[in-house]
Design an enzyme around this catalytic site. Structure first.
Site, PDB file in Angstrom:
ATOM      1  N   ASN A 209       0.851  -1.200   0.000  1.00  0.00           N
ATOM      2  CA  ASN A 209       0.000   0.000   0.000  1.00  0.00           C
ATOM      3  C   ASN A 209       0.882   1.243   0.000  1.00  0.00           C
ATOM      4  O   ASN A 209       2.112   1.138   0.013  1.00  0.00           O
ATOM      5  CB  ASN A 209      -0.969  -0.037   1.189  1.00  0.00           C
ATOM      6  CG  ASN A 209      -0.241  -0.126   2.518  1.00  0.00           C
ATOM      7  OD1 ASN A 209       0.544   0.740   2.865  1.00  0.00           O
ATOM      8  ND2 ASN A 209      -0.481  -1.209   3.247  1.00  0.00           N
ATOM      9  N   ASP A 278      -5.508  -5.646   4.695  1.00  0.00           N
ATOM     10  CA  ASP A 278      -6.614  -6.441   5.231  1.00  0.00           C
ATOM     11  C   ASP A 278      -6.613  -7.856   4.659  1.00  0.00           C
ATOM     12  O   ASP A 278      -7.148  -8.773   5.257  1.00  0.00           O
ATOM     13  CB  ASP A 278      -7.947  -5.753   4.925  1.00  0.00           C
ATOM     14  CG  ASP A 278      -8.101  -4.483   5.755  1.00  0.00           C
ATOM     15  OD1 ASP A 278      -7.572  -4.461   6.885  1.00  0.00           O
ATOM     16  OD2 ASP A 278      -8.706  -3.509   5.271  1.00  0.00           O
ATOM     17  N   LYS A 288       9.481 -17.648  -8.487  1.00  0.00           N
ATOM     18  CA  LYS A 288       8.894 -16.561  -9.261  1.00  0.00           C
ATOM     19  C   LYS A 288       7.868 -17.123 -10.254  1.00  0.00           C
ATOM     20  O   LYS A 288       8.164 -18.088 -10.970  1.00  0.00           O
ATOM     21  CB  LYS A 288       9.993 -15.796  -9.997  1.00  0.00           C
ATOM     22  CG  LYS A 288       9.474 -14.564 -10.683  1.00  0.00           C
ATOM     23  CD  LYS A 288      10.552 -13.824 -11.423  1.00  0.00           C
ATOM     24  CE  LYS A 288       9.900 -12.739 -12.260  1.00  0.00           C
ATOM     25  NZ  LYS A 288      10.800 -12.150 -13.212  1.00  0.00           N
ATOM     26  N   PHE A 323      -5.319   4.230  14.152  1.00  0.00           N
ATOM     27  CA  PHE A 323      -5.471   5.207  13.077  1.00  0.00           C
ATOM     28  C   PHE A 323      -6.658   4.806  12.211  1.00  0.00           C
ATOM     29  O   PHE A 323      -6.939   3.617  12.070  1.00  0.00           O
ATOM     30  CB  PHE A 323      -4.204   5.250  12.203  1.00  0.00           C
ATOM     31  CG  PHE A 323      -3.172   6.201  12.729  1.00  0.00           C
ATOM     32  CD1 PHE A 323      -2.420   5.884  13.841  1.00  0.00           C
ATOM     33  CD2 PHE A 323      -2.982   7.430  12.110  1.00  0.00           C
ATOM     34  CE1 PHE A 323      -1.481   6.762  14.339  1.00  0.00           C
ATOM     35  CE2 PHE A 323      -2.043   8.327  12.597  1.00  0.00           C
ATOM     36  CZ  PHE A 323      -1.293   8.002  13.712  1.00  0.00           C
ATOM     37  N   LYS A 337     -14.977   2.796  14.862  1.00  0.00           N
ATOM     38  CA  LYS A 337     -13.747   1.995  14.978  1.00  0.00           C
ATOM     39  C   LYS A 337     -13.195   2.018  16.404  1.00  0.00           C
ATOM     40  O   LYS A 337     -12.731   1.011  16.928  1.00  0.00           O
ATOM     41  CB  LYS A 337     -12.712   2.558  14.003  1.00  0.00           C
ATOM     42  CG  LYS A 337     -11.672   1.569  13.587  1.00  0.00           C
ATOM     43  CD  LYS A 337     -10.900   2.056  12.389  1.00  0.00           C
ATOM     44  CE  LYS A 337     -11.760   2.055  11.142  1.00  0.00           C
ATOM     45  NZ  LYS A 337     -11.014   2.505   9.962  1.00  0.00           N
TER      46      LYS A 337
HETATM   47  O1  C5P Z   1     -10.157  -1.220  10.266  1.00  0.00           O
HETATM   48  P1  C5P Z   1      -9.097  -0.314   9.727  1.00  0.00           P
HETATM   49  O2  C5P Z   1      -8.118  -0.993   8.856  1.00  0.00           O
HETATM   50  O3  C5P Z   1      -9.615   0.907   9.077  1.00  0.00           O
HETATM   51  O4  C5P Z   1      -8.344   0.190  11.062  1.00  0.00           O
HETATM   52  C1  C5P Z   1      -7.215   0.969  11.021  1.00  0.00           C
HETATM   53  C2  C5P Z   1      -6.417   0.744  12.265  1.00  0.00           C
HETATM   54  O5  C5P Z   1      -6.347  -0.648  12.535  1.00  0.00           O
HETATM   55  C3  C5P Z   1      -4.982   1.199  12.118  1.00  0.00           C
HETATM   56  O6  C5P Z   1      -4.526   1.641  13.367  1.00  0.00           O
HETATM   57  C4  C5P Z   1      -4.273  -0.065  11.637  1.00  0.00           C
HETATM   58  O7  C5P Z   1      -2.916  -0.050  12.031  1.00  0.00           O
HETATM   59  C5  C5P Z   1      -5.054  -1.157  12.366  1.00  0.00           C
HETATM   60  N1  C5P Z   1      -5.198  -2.409  11.625  1.00  0.00           N
HETATM   61  C6  C5P Z   1      -4.775  -3.585  12.187  1.00  0.00           C
HETATM   62  N2  C5P Z   1      -4.922  -4.783  11.541  1.00  0.00           N
HETATM   63  C7  C5P Z   1      -5.529  -4.821  10.332  1.00  0.00           C
HETATM   64  C8  C5P Z   1      -6.000  -3.648   9.751  1.00  0.00           C
HETATM   65  C9  C5P Z   1      -5.830  -2.457  10.414  1.00  0.00           C
HETATM   66  O8  C5P Z   1      -4.212  -3.548  13.274  1.00  0.00           O
HETATM   67  N3  C5P Z   1      -5.651  -5.977   9.725  1.00  0.00           N
END
Ligand code: C5P
Length: 402
Positions: A209, A278, A288, A323, A337
């Site tokens: 990302n 995610d 590869k 965040f 959240k």
């Molecule tokens: O649910 P979302 O991805 O929007 O949440 C963002 C927050 O959750 C950020 O602090 C990110 O570091 C954390 N996060 C996490 N594990 C994930 C996705 C996001 O800890 N799989």
């Protein structure tokens, strides 16, 4: 930070004395009023004229040069100092200070000062490792002096080892830390994650990302400046490691999950600034993937663990910060959240706005707190926002512990 600060720079007779010229020059360029005191040995290595020209002030060296003047030299320098820096500090001056000896202008002035003292040792490795020198540095630390660690590398005696004079920027950072002087996170352990995870497709490809890691690095540095013991779990190797911060690296979400959970119990404050993917490919190839073998490619993705949610679920005493990078309904999503992940504080930003979010040096943030309080901030540098976050985390930890 250094503007109009009175800095007394004590230069003792190590071969690195010439590097202190650069330090004096930078301090003056940053607006400080620098007054040099040199030992006799230092004055044989570098001419006091050099330091005089660089600082714009006469260099103090002998005790009785100005005996006809009404102000006693060492007392007035000792009194006027906002910060006393001894760079380079030889084993000799460290030993004198630790033993309460005041037999020249530098040792006498430092004995008379109430200003914070920053000691920058620089010497041959064997000397540095000598048990008496180590004990003397410990004595200084116990008395509240800040004693920097020297760098390792090539030494003037043509050997390799620990004892090199640190880089000017590192000394300036340490000086800034002392002058800022808030120590809001003294004795606290802060765990920060930063950067974007990389989910492996094959040995050369990954799903990533746009996160640069700059926000998390800025928070880690700000927490260190507030005197915290900081561990940064970084998913990027593109940024220089912040000085004084322990950095461990993680590659993908599962690696980050393991590190965060390993370090979680010992932390007082946890800031999850990493951009975690995610999803990850359900299978990844150890070789590869060749285009000759596939005319099209389907990559099936499966859900990664929500690390923050997992940390929130097993929270004991930690002040937990997340965040939320959103492109719409930022505050509403942020509030939801905060609840869902059992957080104490959440930094929400609209990454579709210019100057906010990924891969830029600024951010536009709102901070939401458990209980409904909210603060909205204008566009500012990530460094500045990092300082605000460190400050709010310190407040949160304090509230939680009383
Ligand atoms: O649910 P979302 O991805 O929007 O949440 C963002 C927050 O959750 C950020 O602090 C990110 O570091 C954390 N996060 C996490 N594990 C994930 C996705 C996001 O800890 N799989």
């Amino acid at each position: 930070m250094f503007q109009d600060k009175q800095i007394v720079l004590g230069v003792s007779g190590g071969i690195a004395a010439y590097k202190a010229v650069d330090l004096a020059s930078h301090l003056r360029q940053l607006g400080a009023d620098v007054h040099c005191i040199m030992t006799d040995h230092a004055a044989r290595l570098v001419s006091p004229v050099t330091f005089g020209e660089i600082t714009g002030h006469e260099v103090a060296q002998a005790m009785f040069d100005h005996i006809t003047r009404w102000d006693v030299g060492h007392i007035s320098l000792a009194r006027m100092a906002d910060l006393f820096v001894i760079a380079p500090a030889t084993a000799d001056i460290i030993g004198k200070i630790a033993s309460g000896i005041a037999d020249d202008m530098l040792s006498t002035t430092v004995m008379a000062t109430k200003a914070p003292v920053l000691v920058v040792p620089s010497m041959n490795t064997q000397m540095y490792e000598n048990p008496f020198v180590q004990e003397n540095m410990e004595k200084l630390r116990r008395a509240g002096y800040t004693v920097m660690e020297p760098d390792a590398g090539h030494l003037a005696c043509n050997t390799e080892g620990k004892g090199r004079f640190p880089k000017t920027e590192d000394i300036l950072e340490e000086a800034e830390k002392i002058l800022t002087g808030r120590r809001l996170l003294k004795g606290k352990k802060i765990l920060v994650s930063a950067g974007g995870t990389r989910e492996k497709i094959d040995p050369v490809r990954y799903i990533g990302n746009r996160s640069s890691g700059r926000m998390g690095y800025a928070i880690a540095r700000a927490a260190y400046m507030e005197d915290a013991e900081v561990v940064l779990v970084s998913c990027t190797r593109d940024l220089p490691e912040p000085r004084g911060v322990t950095v461990v690296y993680a590659e993908d979400a599962r690696g980050l999950d393991a590190e965060m959970n390993r370090l979680y119990d010992g932390a007082d404050g946890v800031i999850m600034a990493a951009a975690v993917s995610d999803y990850r490919p359900s299978v990844s190839s150890d070789r590869k993937i060749k285009k000759e073998d596939h005319s099209s490619l389907d990559i099936r993705l499966e859900l990664n663990p929500d690390i923050l949610r997992g940390l929130g679920a097993r929270k004991s005493h930690q002040f937990l910060v997340g965040f939320a990078a959103e492109t719409n309904d930022v505050i509403a999503h942020g509030k939801e959240k905060l609840e869902r992940k059992n957080l104490d504080m959440l930094i929400a930003n609209d990454v579709s706005q210019p100057g906010a979010g990924f891969n830029v040096s600024t951010n536009i943030a709102s901070i939401l707190y458990r209980g409904g309080k909210m603060e909205q901030f204008p566009i500012m540098s990530k460094d500045e926002l990092g300082r605000i976050i460190a400050e709010r985390v310190a407040e949160g930890i304090k509230k939680g512990s009383c």
